[in-house]
Design a protein around this motif. Structure first.
Motif, PDB file in Angstrom:
ATOM      1  N   PHE A 157       0.791  -1.274  -0.192  1.00  0.00           N
ATOM      2  CA  PHE A 157       0.099   0.096   0.055  1.00  0.00           C
ATOM      3  C   PHE A 157       0.885   1.270   0.157  1.00  0.00           C
ATOM      4  O   PHE A 157       1.760   1.395   0.948  1.00  0.00           O
ATOM      5  CB  PHE A 157      -0.959  -0.073   1.136  1.00  0.00           C
ATOM      6  N   VAL A 158       0.625   2.037  -0.956  1.00  0.00           N
ATOM      7  CA  VAL A 158       1.534   3.071  -0.972  1.00  0.00           C
ATOM      8  C   VAL A 158       0.730   4.600  -1.322  1.00  0.00           C
ATOM      9  O   VAL A 158      -0.433   4.576  -1.738  1.00  0.00           O
ATOM     10  CB  VAL A 158       2.597   3.146  -2.294  1.00  0.00           C
ATOM     11  N   PHE A 159       1.348   5.742  -0.896  1.00  0.00           N
ATOM     12  CA  PHE A 159       0.572   7.072  -1.415  1.00  0.00           C
ATOM     13  C   PHE A 159       2.039   7.686  -1.987  1.00  0.00           C
ATOM     14  O   PHE A 159       3.188   7.915  -1.262  1.00  0.00           O
ATOM     15  CB  PHE A 159       0.115   7.636  -0.204  1.00  0.00           C
ATOM     16  N   ILE A 160       1.735   8.638  -2.931  1.00  0.00           N
ATOM     17  CA  ILE A 160       2.664   9.504  -3.540  1.00  0.00           C
ATOM     18  C   ILE A 160       1.788  10.787  -3.817  1.00  0.00           C
ATOM     19  O   ILE A 160       0.824  10.850  -4.527  1.00  0.00           O
ATOM     20  CB  ILE A 160       3.170   8.988  -4.930  1.00  0.00           C
ATOM     21  N   GLY A 161       2.377  11.845  -3.316  1.00  0.00           N
ATOM     22  CA  GLY A 161       1.638  13.264  -3.478  1.00  0.00           C
ATOM     23  C   GLY A 161       2.414  14.318  -2.693  1.00  0.00           C
ATOM     24  O   GLY A 161       3.209  13.958  -1.686  1.00  0.00           O
ATOM     25  N   THR A 162       1.971  15.690  -2.935  1.00  0.00           N
ATOM     26  CA  THR A 162       2.514  16.835  -2.117  1.00  0.00           C
ATOM     27  C   THR A 162       1.850  16.684  -0.992  1.00  0.00           C
ATOM     28  O   THR A 162       0.795  16.480  -0.658  1.00  0.00           O
ATOM     29  CB  THR A 162       2.201  17.852  -2.830  1.00  0.00           C
ATOM     30  N   LEU A 163       2.844  17.083   0.075  1.00  0.00           N
ATOM     31  CA  LEU A 163       2.592  16.603   1.483  1.00  0.00           C
ATOM     32  C   LEU A 163       2.117  17.951   1.982  1.00  0.00           C
ATOM     33  O   LEU A 163       2.627  18.562   3.073  1.00  0.00           O
ATOM     34  CB  LEU A 163       3.643  16.046   2.564  1.00  0.00           C
ATOM     35  N   PHE A 164       0.831  18.482   1.717  1.00  0.00           N
ATOM     36  CA  PHE A 164       0.470  19.537   2.197  1.00  0.00           C
ATOM     37  C   PHE A 164      -0.073  19.377   3.802  1.00  0.00           C
ATOM     38  O   PHE A 164      -0.248  18.136   4.084  1.00  0.00           O
ATOM     39  CB  PHE A 164      -0.879  20.200   1.626  1.00  0.00           C
ATOM     40  N   LYS A 165      -0.432  20.232   4.722  1.00  0.00           N
ATOM     41  CA  LYS A 165      -0.878  20.328   5.912  1.00  0.00           C
ATOM     42  C   LYS A 165      -1.974  19.354   6.134  1.00  0.00           C
ATOM     43  O   LYS A 165      -2.210  18.322   6.880  1.00  0.00           O
ATOM     44  CB  LYS A 165      -0.846  21.470   6.768  1.00  0.00           C
ATOM     45  N   ASN A 166      -3.124  19.667   5.299  1.00  0.00           N
ATOM     46  CA  ASN A 166      -4.213  18.734   5.289  1.00  0.00           C
ATOM     47  C   ASN A 166      -4.030  17.252   4.763  1.00  0.00           C
ATOM     48  O   ASN A 166      -4.706  16.459   5.412  1.00  0.00           O
ATOM     49  CB  ASN A 166      -5.538  19.486   4.512  1.00  0.00           C
ATOM     50  N   GLY A 185       6.690  11.966  -1.063  1.00  0.00           N
ATOM     51  CA  GLY A 185       6.033  13.005  -1.861  1.00  0.00           C
ATOM     52  C   GLY A 185       6.853  14.230  -1.166  1.00  0.00           C
ATOM     53  O   GLY A 185       7.759  14.430  -0.460  1.00  0.00           O
ATOM     54  N   TRP A 186       6.710  15.247  -2.084  1.00  0.00           N
ATOM     55  CA  TRP A 186       7.246  16.760  -1.882  1.00  0.00           C
ATOM     56  C   TRP A 186       6.698  17.427  -0.650  1.00  0.00           C
ATOM     57  O   TRP A 186       5.507  17.362  -0.575  1.00  0.00           O
ATOM     58  CB  TRP A 186       7.231  17.420  -3.108  1.00  0.00           C
ATOM     59  N   ILE A 187       7.483  17.985   0.053  1.00  0.00           N
ATOM     60  CA  ILE A 187       7.248  18.739   1.153  1.00  0.00           C
ATOM     61  C   ILE A 187       7.294  20.269   0.861  1.00  0.00           C
ATOM     62  O   ILE A 187       8.435  20.810   0.879  1.00  0.00           O
ATOM     63  CB  ILE A 187       7.884  18.276   2.653  1.00  0.00           C
ATOM     64  N   PRO A 188       6.255  21.059   0.806  1.00  0.00           N
ATOM     65  CA  PRO A 188       6.649  22.561   0.533  1.00  0.00           C
ATOM     66  C   PRO A 188       7.410  23.137   1.388  1.00  0.00           C
ATOM     67  O   PRO A 188       7.277  22.830   2.900  1.00  0.00           O
ATOM     68  CB  PRO A 188       5.049  23.020   0.566  1.00  0.00           C
ATOM     69  N   GLY A 203      10.829   9.757   1.464  1.00  0.00           N
ATOM     70  CA  GLY A 203      11.440  10.730   0.638  1.00  0.00           C
ATOM     71  C   GLY A 203      10.530  11.226  -0.375  1.00  0.00           C
ATOM     72  O   GLY A 203       9.472  10.901  -0.687  1.00  0.00           O
ATOM     73  N   GLU A 204      11.347  11.942  -1.310  1.00  0.00           N
ATOM     74  CA  GLU A 204      10.884  12.736  -2.445  1.00  0.00           C
ATOM     75  C   GLU A 204      10.915  12.021  -3.606  1.00  0.00           C
ATOM     76  O   GLU A 204      12.036  11.387  -4.137  1.00  0.00           O
ATOM     77  CB  GLU A 204      11.275  14.108  -2.492  1.00  0.00           C
ATOM     78  N   VAL A 205      10.024  11.831  -4.653  1.00  0.00           N
ATOM     79  CA  VAL A 205      10.010  11.238  -5.964  1.00  0.00           C
ATOM     80  C   VAL A 205       9.458  11.867  -6.962  1.00  0.00           C
ATOM     81  O   VAL A 205       8.514  12.722  -6.779  1.00  0.00           O
ATOM     82  CB  VAL A 205       9.571   9.667  -5.905  1.00  0.00           C
ATOM     83  N   TRP A 206      10.092  11.972  -8.290  1.00  0.00           N
ATOM     84  CA  TRP A 206       9.448  12.592  -9.458  1.00  0.00           C
ATOM     85  C   TRP A 206       9.372  11.680 -10.605  1.00  0.00           C
ATOM     86  O   TRP A 206      10.108  10.602 -10.616  1.00  0.00           O
ATOM     87  CB  TRP A 206      10.099  13.963  -9.824  1.00  0.00           C
ATOM     88  N   GLY A 207       8.593  11.858 -11.634  1.00  0.00           N
ATOM     89  CA  GLY A 207       8.868  11.421 -12.858  1.00  0.00           C
ATOM     90  C   GLY A 207       8.625   9.817 -13.005  1.00  0.00           C
ATOM     91  O   GLY A 207       7.981   9.081 -12.696  1.00  0.00           O
ATOM     92  N   ARG A 208       9.568   9.115 -13.408  1.00  0.00           N
ATOM     93  CA  ARG A 208      10.020   7.914 -13.549  1.00  0.00           C
ATOM     94  C   ARG A 208      10.129   7.262 -12.332  1.00  0.00           C
ATOM     95  O   ARG A 208       9.450   6.080 -12.397  1.00  0.00           O
ATOM     96  CB  ARG A 208      11.583   7.452 -14.266  1.00  0.00           C
TER      97      ARG A 208
END
Length: 290
Positions: A157-166, A185-188, A203-208
């Motif tokens: 089970f995974v989640f990938i996405g920008t880690l906004f506060k909400n 995910g990216w942390i602003p 950690g942070e991931v992008w693209g491929r």
């Protein structure tokens, strides 16, 4: 509208660190538009908007490009307030009116066509302009990029996405159900990672890398941004393209059939029950994926 079009000028935010020949990262949604338009035999050039440029600089450069290139259509992708108002664009906006600048709003009002990706956003525009507006999911995937592989499914089970506060608060509620959830995910810059997520954060991931993680996962979580009332973010399409089961908190029924093509959950408890069921029933999971 585009049947008589041969030449398109695409105005879009770009990454100044990339080359002029390839100014868009492969994972940027406008890059998919570019590839699709070229496959339909349109001539397309990009006018890139950079954060460091002044509005007036961009405006004069754009007018010069329009004069020299003489495009049949101008596509404008909102997202960076670095251009004075221009007319007669095909205006793409993936966020509510409250999230764009005044100058971008003026470009939309003066457009010949506005394209949004949520019906609620369409109604907002209808209150301020008589311009024709259509709603369609302009998130997309490149099937040469997001595709199934024979990779071993090493993540449950995974989640990938920008880690906004909400988003972090949503994830904490799920983790409190004792779920084995891997989070990328990216942390602003203005936000810190909640301590409750540290043991799950990878950690942070992008693209491929995003595609690879989905390809190696049995089930992937999609928490649709609040401003997308009916869903339709990138993950909505990236996850199924990798032949991974998608758990999602809201979905437009025009995109997928609930519980036949994606699994919709209503609460952390509901998600936990459904997660345990589909992890223990691989045949049913694969049937939905297919």
């Amino acid at each position: 509208m585009l049947k008589k079009t041969n030449k398109i000028l695409l105005i879009t935010p770009i990454n100044p660190q990339l080359t002029k020949d390839k100014p868009l990262p492969r994972y940027q949604i406008q890059n998919y538009w570019l590839k699709a338009l070229k496959s339909l035999k349109y001539q397309v050039i990009i006018f890139g908007l950079e954060k460091k440029q002044l509005k007036i600089t961009n405006y004069f450069k754009l007018n010069k490009v329009i004069k020299n290139y003489q495009p049949d259509q101008i596509f404008f992708s909102a997202g960076i307030d670095k251009l004075y108002s221009i007319k007669n664009t095909i205006f793409f906006c993936g966020v509510p009116l409250t999230k764009i600048s005044n100058s971008e709003r003026k470009i939309g009002v003066k457009a010949k066509l506005i394209i949004v990706n949520d019906p609620k956003h369409l109604k907002q525009w209808q209150k301020i302009t008589k311009t024709k507006i259509i709603n369609l999911p302009f998130s997309a995937v490149d099937p040469d990029f997001f595709k199934p592989t024979k990779s071993k499914k090493k993540y449950n089970f995974v989640f990938i996405g920008t880690l906004f506060k909400n988003r972090q608060l949503q994830l904490i509620k799920l983790i409190n159900q004792d779920l084995d959830l891997k989070i990328w995910g990216w942390i602003p810059p203005s936000i810190i990672l909640n301590p409750a997520l540290k043991s799950n954060y990878q950690g942070e991931v992008w693209g491929r890398q995003v595609a690879k993680i989905y390809q190696q996962s049995k089930i992937a979580l999609n928490l649709v941004p609040d401003h997308m009332i009916d869903g339709g973010n990138l993950r909505t399409f990236e996850i199924p393209a990798c032949k991974t089961l998608q758990f999602i908190d809201k979905i437009n029924p025009n995109y997928y059939q609930k519980d036949k093509e994606v699994i919709v959950f209503k609460s952390p408890e509901d998600l936990k029950n459904k997660l345990e069921f589909y992890l223990s029933h691989p045949k049913k999971r694969k049937k939905i994926i297919q």
